[in-house]
Design an enzyme around this catalytic site. Structure first.
Site, PDB file in Angstrom:
ATOM      1  N   GLY A 118       0.815  -1.201   0.000  1.00 18.10           N
ATOM      2  CA  GLY A 118       0.000   0.000   0.000  1.00 18.10           C
ATOM      3  C   GLY A 118       0.852   1.255   0.000  1.00 18.10           C
ATOM      4  O   GLY A 118       1.946   1.283   0.583  1.00 18.10           O
ATOM      5  N   SER A 125       9.945   2.091  -1.324  1.00 22.97           N
ATOM      6  CA  SER A 125       9.568   0.688  -1.514  1.00 22.97           C
ATOM      7  C   SER A 125       9.953  -0.167  -0.311  1.00 22.97           C
ATOM      8  O   SER A 125      11.072  -0.049   0.209  1.00 22.97           O
ATOM      9  CB  SER A 125      10.256   0.139  -2.763  1.00 22.97           C
ATOM     10  N   GLY A 126       9.041  -1.025   0.129  1.00 23.71           N
ATOM     11  CA  GLY A 126       9.384  -2.052   1.116  1.00 23.71           C
ATOM     12  C   GLY A 126       9.687  -1.554   2.515  1.00 23.71           C
ATOM     13  O   GLY A 126      10.287  -2.278   3.306  1.00 23.71           O
ATOM     14  N   SER A 151       8.393   3.495  -4.286  1.00 21.50           N
ATOM     15  CA  SER A 151       7.439   2.391  -4.392  1.00 21.50           C
ATOM     16  C   SER A 151       7.482   1.784  -5.782  1.00 21.50           C
ATOM     17  O   SER A 151       7.601   2.495  -6.786  1.00 21.50           O
ATOM     18  CB  SER A 151       6.036   2.939  -4.127  1.00 21.50           C
ATOM     19  N   SER A 152       7.345   0.467  -5.847  1.00 23.39           N
ATOM     20  CA  SER A 152       7.337  -0.187  -7.161  1.00 23.39           C
ATOM     21  C   SER A 152       6.083   0.169  -7.947  1.00 23.39           C
ATOM     22  O   SER A 152       5.970  -0.188  -9.116  1.00 23.39           O
ATOM     23  CB  SER A 152       7.476  -1.701  -7.003  1.00 23.39           C
ATOM     24  N   HIS A 165      -3.042   3.551  -3.209  1.00 27.39           N
ATOM     25  CA  HIS A 165      -3.117   2.162  -3.656  1.00 27.39           C
ATOM     26  C   HIS A 165      -3.096   1.235  -2.448  1.00 27.39           C
ATOM     27  O   HIS A 165      -2.258   1.374  -1.560  1.00 27.39           O
ATOM     28  CB  HIS A 165      -1.930   1.829  -4.567  1.00 27.39           C
ATOM     29  N   HIS A 189      -4.324  -3.076  -1.036  1.00 30.06           N
ATOM     30  CA  HIS A 189      -4.887  -4.409  -1.292  1.00 30.06           C
ATOM     31  C   HIS A 189      -5.941  -4.692  -0.223  1.00 30.06           C
ATOM     32  O   HIS A 189      -6.025  -5.811   0.280  1.00 30.06           O
ATOM     33  CB  HIS A 189      -3.804  -5.491  -1.231  1.00 30.06           C
ATOM     34  N   ASP A 227     -23.571   8.232  -2.652  1.00 35.77           N
ATOM     35  CA  ASP A 227     -23.018   9.521  -2.230  1.00 35.77           C
ATOM     36  C   ASP A 227     -21.577   9.685  -2.714  1.00 35.77           C
ATOM     37  O   ASP A 227     -21.232  10.676  -3.352  1.00 35.77           O
ATOM     38  CB  ASP A 227     -22.984   9.615  -0.696  1.00 35.77           C
ATOM     39  N   TYR A 286     -23.459  18.334   1.126  1.00 33.11           N
ATOM     40  CA  TYR A 286     -22.835  17.722   2.296  1.00 33.11           C
ATOM     41  C   TYR A 286     -21.586  18.490   2.740  1.00 33.11           C
ATOM     42  O   TYR A 286     -20.860  19.027   1.922  1.00 33.11           O
ATOM     43  CB  TYR A 286     -22.456  16.276   1.960  1.00 33.11           C
TER      44      TYR A 286
END
Lengths: 215, 215, 215, 215
Positions: free
Chosen positions: D28, D43-44, D72-73, D93, D95, D118, D212
Site C-alpha cells: 500500500g 519501496s518495502g 514504491s514499485s 493504492h 490491497h 453519495d 454535504y
C-alpha cells in the site's frame, strides 16, 4: 443537564462511534433534544476534530439556530423524530456494516438471540427506502417505530436509526443493534437458526426492562 | 488469595473481556468462588467503570451478602454451578459472536482443530434453551458439562458459559472457545472440514493436559 | 547478532503476533537459529509476560540447553526444520484463523492474488495431518516446503508454519499468509475467483524477489 | 503547501492506512502531485518507519529525482495517472481485503447503498488484469476512471486505486471503498440485495457533492 454539559456529553458519545466500529470517516451522528431544539454533529467533520463548541443547535425542523458550522445533513430527520415522538431524548444514526447488510436486503433482523429479546423485544424492523433531504426518512422512522418495542430501525439500502430517552441510551441501542446484526448474520451463514417463541421473547423483554441493572 | 486480592484479580480479568472482543456494552460477567459464596460483576455496569469494591458478594444461591450494587442477573446461574461442581473456582459468561452463532443453530461446535482437541478434548457441547431468572440455566450447564471434558458450553439462542479451577482458567476457556468457534465457522463456509478421529483427539488432549506449559 | 540482541529481537517479534491478530492467549511461537541450536518461546507463557531472558535455548533436536523454563511444545518441529533446511534462520508457527480454516479443509490456498504471487510464488501448500510430540510435523513441513517456492505451509486441521532467512522474514510470511488467506476466503464466498496464469505468477514472483524493496 | 508540509502530510496520511485496516506489512502507498513530479512512499519500508525525509520524489514517469531510497514499485502507475488526469492531486493504492475479494472475481462492486451513491456515484468499476512493471496498470486505471464518476477502481486479482484532488481526498475514497465493499459483501452473503435505481443514485450523488459538509 446544562447546555455546556450536554455539549460535552454529546462530544464524548460521538467518540464511541468509531471506537465501537459503527462509523467510517465522517459518517454517522448523534443528537440530543435540547429544550425546543436539538444539538447535533456538524456535517462532514471527522470524529477526532469534534469539540463541544462545534456541535450545532437547530430548531425542531432542523434549521440552525446556533453555531458556525452547518448541521449534519441528517438534522431534518432527527428533528422530525423529536417532533413526533415526545419521549425521545436522543437519536443515533450509523451505517454500521452488519445491520446495513440486512437493510440492503430489505430484511428485518430476526429475533433469534436472548440478548436481542432483552434489548429490542423482538426483531429489528426494516423501513422502506426513503431519500435524504426532506422529511421522508424521519416519517418512515416514526411510522415504523411507533408500532414497535424496538428502539432501533434499519432503513432499506441505507443504515440504522436508534432512539432512546437519552443520547446514551440511543447509543447503547446502536451498539447492541450492530452486535446482534453480526451474530444473526453469522448464525444464518451456518444454517437455519432456531426461532425464539413470542412468549419467550415477551418474558425476556419484560424481565430485562424491569429487573436488569441498578435501580 | 485474600479477599482484596481476589477482587482486584476479578476486576482485571473483566477488562480482558472487551479487549478480547467477547462482550458488548455491559453484557458478560466473571465470578470467583469465595469461601461459602462468590464474587461477581454488578449488573448493568460498563467494564471501564468496574472497581474492586464494586464487585458483589453473594451466597451460593445468588443472594447478595455484601456490596451496594445488585449482582449480575446471571448470579443465580453462577451460584448453581459452584454448588453442584465443587472443583469449579471460576465461571465466565459471554455472548461472544461466533460461539453464539453456533448456539443460535443449536449446533455443537465440532472438533476439527488440534487446538480444540487440546483445550476442549472434543466438541463444545450445546445445551438446550433455558430462560434466565431461576435455576434453569445453571441446571442445564451442570447437566451437560458433568458428562464432558470440555470446560465450555454454548446454550441455545443465548451464549457461552465456561468453567475452570480459577477465574483465569475459565477466562482462557472463554477466549479459546470464541477462537475455535470462529475458525470452525470459517472452515464450514469453505466446505466440509476434515474430521479429527476420536483417537487423535484423545492423544492431543492427553498430551496437552500433561505436557504443555510450565510444571 | 549477539546472543543478547537475538533474544531482544525475538521477544519484540513475538509481540507482533497478537498485534497482527495471528495468535490467541499463549498459542503460536517464533524461533531463531542460534549457532548449533535455536532460541524459542517458553511453553504456555502469555505474550505480554515474555522477556529476553525467558527465551529458551535448545539443541537441534529440541532439547533444552539453556533457560529455566520448558521450551515451546513445538520445539522439536522447529529443530527438525533447522536441521534439514540449512538456509532457514527463523521459523514461525501460528493458528491464525483464515489460514487454519483452509487447513481444516485440507485445501491449499489458491494463488488468485498478485500479492500472493509476489510473496509465495504460487499457492500456499497444505501438508497432511501429523501429531505433535515427535518429528512427524517437522518431517511434513520439510517434505512439502522442499519442493516449493512458498515460505509458508498450512497443516491439515492444525495451523501454519513459515520459514525465512531470519525470524523477521518468517514473521512477514506468517502475516502475509493470513492476509491472503483472508482475501482468498472472501473471494471464494463471493463466487469463483479468476485464476492467475502460471506465467503471470512467475513474472510477478521474479520481479518481487529481484526489484521490490531497497537494495 | 510547502514541500516540507507536503512531506509531513503524506507521512501522516500513510499512518492512516494501517489504522484503517487497509494494508498489511509494507504493502500500500500514497502519492501527492508536487509540481512537475510526485512524492511517494519508498519501496518495502514499514509504515512505522516512514519519515517525511524518507518520501521519494520522482518525475512524472516514476524516475527518482530526489531521495536516497528507491520509490514504491507502483511509482510508474502513480506517475501515469498524474500525467493523464490533470485534476488529480493524490493517489492511493491498497490491497484492502473486501475490495480485493471483489477484484479477484473480476466483479464491479454494485451500488446497493446510499453511502456508495453519495461517494462513488454508482458502482466501483473493476479494471482488467495488468502486470506491474511498466505502464499497463496506469493505463488501465486511466482508461476506466476517465468514463466514471467513481474516484475508486478495483483491478482484477490485484487491489484498489483511488484518486482525488488531494491525497487526503484519495485516502477518504480508499477508506470508503473498503467500507462499502465490506457491507456489499455481507449483503450478498445474506441474499439478493435490493438495487438502487439510477435516478436515486443520481439524486444522492448530486446532493452529496453539492450540499454535504462545510462550504
Amino acid at each position: 443537564m446544562s447546555g455546556a454539559d450536554l455539549r460535552a456529553e454529546l462530544t464524548a458519545l460521538h467518540l464511541e462511534l468509531p471506537r465501537q466500529g459503527l462509523v467510517t470517516w465522517t459518517s454517522g451522528n448523534i443528537s440530543a433534544r435540547d429544550g425546543e431544539g436539538l444539538l447535533i454533529k456538524p456535517s462532514g467533520v471527522t470524529f477526532e476534530d469534534l469539540t463541544p463548541e462545534s456541535m450545532v443547535r437547530t430548531d425542531l425542523h432542523g434549521q440552525r439556530t446556533e453555531g458556525r458550522l452547518s448541521p449534519s445533513s441528517d438534522a431534518a430527520t432527527h428533528a422530525y423524530i423529536y417532533r413526533h415522538l415526545p419521549h425521545v431524548g436522543g437519536v443515533v444514526h450509523t451505517h454500521s456494516p452488519y445491520a446495513t447488510a440486512w437493510a440492503a436486503n430489505a430484511r428485518e433482523i430476526p429475533c433469534i438471540l436472548t440478548a436481542m429479546a432483552d434489548e429490542f423485544g423482538g426483531p429489528i424492523p426494516c423501513g422502506g427506502f426513503a431519500l435524504i433531504g426532506g422529511e421522508e426518512i424521519g416519517a418512515e422512522v416514526v411510522r415504523v417505530l411507533a408500532g414497535h418495542r424496538s428502539p432501533a430501525i434499519i432503513l432499506q439500502n441505507h443504515g440504522v436509526f436508534t432512539i432512546g430517552p437519552t443520547p446514551r441510551a440511543a447509543l447503547k441501542a446502536a451498539v447492541m443493534a450492530e452486535d446482534v446484526a453480526r451474530t444473526a448474520y453469522l448464525a444464518h451463514q451456518l444454517g437455519q437458526p432456531q426461532p425464539l417463541s413470542p412468549a419467550d421473547i415477551n418474558r425476556l423483554y419484560d424481565r430485562y426492562t424491569t429487573v436488569y441493572g441498578q435501580r
